[in-house]
Design a protein around this motif. Structure first.
Motif, PDB file in Angstrom:
ATOM      1  N   ASN A 274     -14.941  18.308  10.788  1.00  0.00           N
ATOM      2  CA  ASN A 274     -14.283  17.261  10.002  1.00  0.00           C
ATOM      3  C   ASN A 274     -12.807  17.624   9.836  1.00  0.00           C
ATOM      4  O   ASN A 274     -12.453  18.428   8.984  1.00  0.00           O
ATOM      5  CB  ASN A 274     -14.967  17.119   8.635  1.00  0.00           C
ATOM      6  CG  ASN A 274     -14.481  15.896   7.890  1.00  0.00           C
ATOM      7  OD1 ASN A 274     -13.289  15.608   7.891  1.00  0.00           O
ATOM      8  ND2 ASN A 274     -15.405  15.187   7.269  1.00  0.00           N
ATOM      9  N   ARG A 275     -11.973  17.032  10.697  1.00  0.00           N
ATOM     10  CA  ARG A 275     -10.541  17.330  10.649  1.00  0.00           C
ATOM     11  C   ARG A 275      -9.893  16.720   9.412  1.00  0.00           C
ATOM     12  O   ARG A 275      -9.044  17.334   8.776  1.00  0.00           O
ATOM     13  CB  ARG A 275      -9.848  16.681  11.850  1.00  0.00           C
ATOM     14  CG  ARG A 275      -9.600  17.589  12.998  1.00  0.00           C
ATOM     15  CD  ARG A 275      -8.973  16.767  14.120  1.00  0.00           C
ATOM     16  NE  ARG A 275      -9.221  17.376  15.404  1.00  0.00           N
ATOM     17  CZ  ARG A 275      -8.573  18.431  15.862  1.00  0.00           C
ATOM     18  NH1 ARG A 275      -7.628  19.000  15.157  1.00  0.00           N
ATOM     19  NH2 ARG A 275      -8.868  18.937  17.049  1.00  0.00           N
ATOM     20  N   GLU A 276     -10.336  15.479   9.082  1.00  0.00           N
ATOM     21  CA  GLU A 276      -9.660  14.694   8.044  1.00  0.00           C
ATOM     22  C   GLU A 276      -9.717  15.363   6.675  1.00  0.00           C
ATOM     23  O   GLU A 276      -8.768  15.344   5.914  1.00  0.00           O
ATOM     24  CB  GLU A 276     -10.286  13.286   7.934  1.00  0.00           C
ATOM     25  CG  GLU A 276     -10.084  12.399   9.158  1.00  0.00           C
ATOM     26  CD  GLU A 276     -10.941  12.858  10.343  1.00  0.00           C
ATOM     27  OE1 GLU A 276     -12.067  13.317  10.106  1.00  0.00           O
ATOM     28  OE2 GLU A 276     -10.461  12.795  11.504  1.00  0.00           O
ATOM     29  N   GLU A 277     -10.893  15.937   6.372  1.00  0.00           N
ATOM     30  CA  GLU A 277     -11.041  16.490   5.021  1.00  0.00           C
ATOM     31  C   GLU A 277     -11.180  18.012   5.087  1.00  0.00           C
ATOM     32  O   GLU A 277     -12.011  18.596   4.383  1.00  0.00           O
ATOM     33  CB  GLU A 277     -12.269  15.884   4.359  1.00  0.00           C
ATOM     34  CG  GLU A 277     -12.103  14.423   4.024  1.00  0.00           C
ATOM     35  CD  GLU A 277     -13.265  13.965   3.167  1.00  0.00           C
ATOM     36  OE1 GLU A 277     -13.133  13.988   1.936  1.00  0.00           O
ATOM     37  OE2 GLU A 277     -14.309  13.629   3.753  1.00  0.00           O
ATOM     38  N   MET A 278     -10.394  18.637   5.933  1.00  0.00           N
ATOM     39  CA  MET A 278     -10.515  20.066   6.191  1.00  0.00           C
ATOM     40  C   MET A 278     -10.479  20.904   4.901  1.00  0.00           C
ATOM     41  O   MET A 278     -11.309  21.780   4.691  1.00  0.00           O
ATOM     42  CB  MET A 278      -9.383  20.487   7.120  1.00  0.00           C
ATOM     43  CG  MET A 278      -9.448  21.905   7.564  1.00  0.00           C
ATOM     44  SD  MET A 278      -7.979  22.296   8.485  1.00  0.00           S
ATOM     45  CE  MET A 278      -6.767  22.372   7.203  1.00  0.00           C
ATOM     46  N   THR A 304     -10.691  22.774  12.576  1.00  0.00           N
ATOM     47  CA  THR A 304     -11.512  21.581  12.837  1.00  0.00           C
ATOM     48  C   THR A 304     -12.868  21.611  12.132  1.00  0.00           C
ATOM     49  O   THR A 304     -13.571  20.632  12.086  1.00  0.00           O
ATOM     50  CB  THR A 304     -11.787  21.432  14.344  1.00  0.00           C
ATOM     51  OG1 THR A 304     -12.309  22.672  14.805  1.00  0.00           O
ATOM     52  CG2 THR A 304     -10.546  21.043  15.103  1.00  0.00           C
ATOM     53  N   GLY A 305     -13.240  22.755  11.580  1.00  0.00           N
ATOM     54  CA  GLY A 305     -14.551  22.758  10.937  1.00  0.00           C
ATOM     55  C   GLY A 305     -15.067  24.121  10.562  1.00  0.00           C
ATOM     56  O   GLY A 305     -14.306  25.091  10.468  1.00  0.00           O
ATOM     57  N   PHE A 327     -20.640  15.369   4.035  1.00  0.00           N
ATOM     58  CA  PHE A 327     -20.361  15.941   5.350  1.00  0.00           C
ATOM     59  C   PHE A 327     -21.624  15.817   6.202  1.00  0.00           C
ATOM     60  O   PHE A 327     -22.718  15.627   5.665  1.00  0.00           O
ATOM     61  CB  PHE A 327     -19.950  17.418   5.229  1.00  0.00           C
ATOM     62  CG  PHE A 327     -18.636  17.616   4.524  1.00  0.00           C
ATOM     63  CD1 PHE A 327     -17.466  17.071   5.035  1.00  0.00           C
ATOM     64  CD2 PHE A 327     -18.571  18.348   3.335  1.00  0.00           C
ATOM     65  CE1 PHE A 327     -16.258  17.247   4.383  1.00  0.00           C
ATOM     66  CE2 PHE A 327     -17.358  18.516   2.680  1.00  0.00           C
ATOM     67  CZ  PHE A 327     -16.208  17.966   3.204  1.00  0.00           C
ATOM     68  N   HIS A 328     -21.449  15.929   7.525  1.00  0.00           N
ATOM     69  CA  HIS A 328     -22.595  15.713   8.415  1.00  0.00           C
ATOM     70  C   HIS A 328     -22.876  16.968   9.235  1.00  0.00           C
ATOM     71  O   HIS A 328     -22.252  17.170  10.282  1.00  0.00           O
ATOM     72  CB  HIS A 328     -22.322  14.506   9.331  1.00  0.00           C
ATOM     73  CG  HIS A 328     -21.972  13.291   8.545  1.00  0.00           C
ATOM     74  ND1 HIS A 328     -22.876  12.622   7.764  1.00  0.00           N
ATOM     75  CD2 HIS A 328     -20.778  12.669   8.368  1.00  0.00           C
ATOM     76  CE1 HIS A 328     -22.282  11.623   7.144  1.00  0.00           C
ATOM     77  NE2 HIS A 328     -20.999  11.637   7.491  1.00  0.00           N
ATOM     78  N   PRO A 329     -23.799  17.797   8.768  1.00  0.00           N
ATOM     79  CA  PRO A 329     -24.042  19.057   9.484  1.00  0.00           C
ATOM     80  C   PRO A 329     -24.845  18.848  10.773  1.00  0.00           C
ATOM     81  O   PRO A 329     -25.743  18.015  10.832  1.00  0.00           O
ATOM     82  CB  PRO A 329     -24.871  19.866   8.482  1.00  0.00           C
ATOM     83  CG  PRO A 329     -25.509  18.856   7.597  1.00  0.00           C
ATOM     84  CD  PRO A 329     -24.622  17.657   7.557  1.00  0.00           C
ATOM     85  N   GLN A 330     -24.490  19.644  11.810  1.00  0.00           N
ATOM     86  CA  GLN A 330     -25.320  19.704  13.031  1.00  0.00           C
ATOM     87  C   GLN A 330     -26.122  20.992  12.937  1.00  0.00           C
ATOM     88  O   GLN A 330     -25.548  22.067  12.712  1.00  0.00           O
ATOM     89  CB  GLN A 330     -24.438  19.823  14.266  1.00  0.00           C
ATOM     90  CG  GLN A 330     -23.827  18.536  14.741  1.00  0.00           C
ATOM     91  CD  GLN A 330     -22.784  18.883  15.800  1.00  0.00           C
ATOM     92  OE1 GLN A 330     -21.597  18.861  15.499  1.00  0.00           O
ATOM     93  NE2 GLN A 330     -23.213  19.230  16.997  1.00  0.00           N
ATOM     94  N   VAL A 331     -27.437  20.869  13.102  1.00  0.00           N
ATOM     95  CA  VAL A 331     -28.309  21.999  12.804  1.00  0.00           C
ATOM     96  C   VAL A 331     -29.002  22.523  14.062  1.00  0.00           C
ATOM     97  O   VAL A 331     -29.566  21.745  14.824  1.00  0.00           O
ATOM     98  CB  VAL A 331     -29.366  21.552  11.763  1.00  0.00           C
ATOM     99  CG1 VAL A 331     -30.396  22.637  11.523  1.00  0.00           C
ATOM    100  CG2 VAL A 331     -28.679  21.181  10.450  1.00  0.00           C
TER     101      VAL A 331
END
Ligand code: ADP
Ligand code: ASP
Ligand code: MG
Length: 407
Positions: A274-278, A304-305, A327-331
């Motif tokens: 999430n670049r926008e809300e780093m 970037t994250g 936020f959207h985690p990739q697991v």
């Protein structure tokens, strides 16, 4: 008179045959005129009826309501039962003994149920009973708070009980008996050619133990290291002396580049981009996880994250907390950490590249890596564990004692 602390693990107390081996080690120490404290773990392994995991299976721990205080009351029964069984067997062999719970043996802990820390050991009762009996059998893994609540000190904690008692009584040495000949260059269940280490430093083994070599609990090593008490890790089924863990001033300790390979499974990798809300990402995610008592590892922070791991059991809780922050985690579940540990690797070039080469040659994907001056860690898929540990063991030729200089 010299005091010796011996600790026998669950597999050493699994059957009448193994208990008779335990008795012969105790008899031998008694013949050598030691005053003996013997620390025991729960009898056997799941599905044996009084093993810790069997006791835990009696309650439903998936509900958030399960009370840790009651879990400790339940788990502590395993070691209490073992102390009585061994004391009874000692008496049948004409050895005068008494069984004590951790609390009766003076082990005072914090009140962090299931993960309590030993605050102190009040030796009054232990010293009194050492005068009255040949052997004092103490239930490992458990203690008591200052208000009398029963606690346990974390899985594998009987080693720590033995070390804490050894330090409090200024024992001549502490012996940890298990089902292996000593500390090996890798888990012998995983690597057939694993070699037994004869003499190693506290620091090396502490690192190996923290990274998953569960033959001895890292906290136990820290305790004996602070008091400079020698620790022997040896087999219940042999009279060999096993591995001596001591300090580095002992001259015979070979200067090894790599001491051993450890592994740990059931790890989940979490990636959030999430670049926008780093700024919010960096500041809020670790805070909510820490507030929930979830320990994170393999942390990698970039503009970037975030990339990090959590123990697999905490995956859902961690994902929920992160999702609540929008936020959207990739697991990636079912990961494993493999650690190459060695005090001698400091400043030696080429260790990391050897690791990468060994794993890629076997087609093993490295998901993440990290390093310190004594350890290099790689995160891989759990299915690759055996291949990875064996490939690294081979590449550093750990089954032989050799000059491991990197070319
Ligand atoms: P205990 O019940 O005696 O405390 P544990 O199961 O806790 O026994 O520890 C012994 C086990 O540790 C061995 O059976 C072995 O599979 C495992 N182990 C992992 N790493 C190592 C290592 N480097 N050296 C020896 N044993 C290891
Ligand atoms: N019985 C406990 C456990 O299984 C403590 C120990 O084995 O040291 O974790
Ligand atoms: Mg153990």
């Amino acid at each position: 008179m010299a005091i010796l602390v011996q600790k026998f693990g669950g597999t050493s107390l699994q059957s009448p045959a193994s208990i008779s081996k335990v008795i012969s080690h105790i008899k031998h120490a008694k013949e050598e005129n030691y005053k003996l404290v013997v620390v025991v773990s729960a009898l056997g392994r799941m599905p044996d009826p009084y093993a810790t995991d069997t006791l835990l299976s009696l309650i439903d721990r998936s509900t958030p309501l399960h009370a840790k205080r009651e879990t400790d009351l339940l788990m502590s029964c395993g070691e209490t039962i073992a102390s009585v069984v061994l004391s009874n067997e000692l008496q049948n062999n004409d050895i005068q003994s008494i069984a004590l719970t951790g609390g009766q043996a003076g082990i005072i802990t914090t009140s962090d149920f299931t993960q309590a820390k030993i605050k102190s050991v009040n030796t009054t009762r232990l010293l009194e009973e050492l005068d009255n009996y040949d052997v004092v059998v103490v239930a490992g893994f458990q203690g008591q708070t200052s208000t009398g609540e029963i606690t346990t000190i974390g899985r594998g904690g009987s080693d720590t009980t033995a070390a804490a008692i050894g330090v409090a009584l200024n024992a001549e040495k502490v012996e940890i008996f298990s089902d292996v000949n000593g500390i090996m260059t890798a888990d012998p269940r995983m690597v057939k050619s694993a070699r037994q280490l004869k003499i190693v430093t506290y620091t090396e083994i502490c690192n190996l133990a923290y990274q998953g070599a569960k033959v001895v609990h890292p906290r136990a090593i820290e305790l004996v290291m602070q008091a400079n008490i020698p620790l022997h890790v040896r087999s219940t089924y042999s009279t060999e002396t096993g591995t001596l863990v001591t300090n580095s001033s002992i001259k015979e300790i070979p200067d090894q580049l790599i001491t051993g390979i450890a592994h740990m499974s059931s790890i989940t990798q979490i990636k959030i981009t999430n670049r926008e809300e780093m700024h919010r990402l960096h500041s809020e995610v670790f805070k909510v996880l820490a507030d929930a008592g979830i320990s994170v590892d393999f942390i990698s922070i970039s503009p970037t994250g975030l990339l990090f791991t959590v123990p697999e059991d905490y995956t859902q809780t961690a994902v929920d907390l992160i999702t609540n922050l929008s936020f959207h985690p990739q697991v990636t579940k079912s990961c494993a950490k493999v650690s190459v540990v060695g005090g001698g690797m400091m400043g030696v070039p080429g260790v990391a590249s050897k690791i990468v080469q060994a794993l890629t040659e076997k087609g093993i994907q490295i998901l993440q890596s990290a390093d310190s001056h004594t350890t290099i860690w790689v995160l891989i898929h759990e299915k690759d564990i055996k291949g990875a540990v064996n490939a690294l063991h081979d590449t550093f030729q750990l089954s032989q004692v050799i000059d491991q200089g990197i070319k």
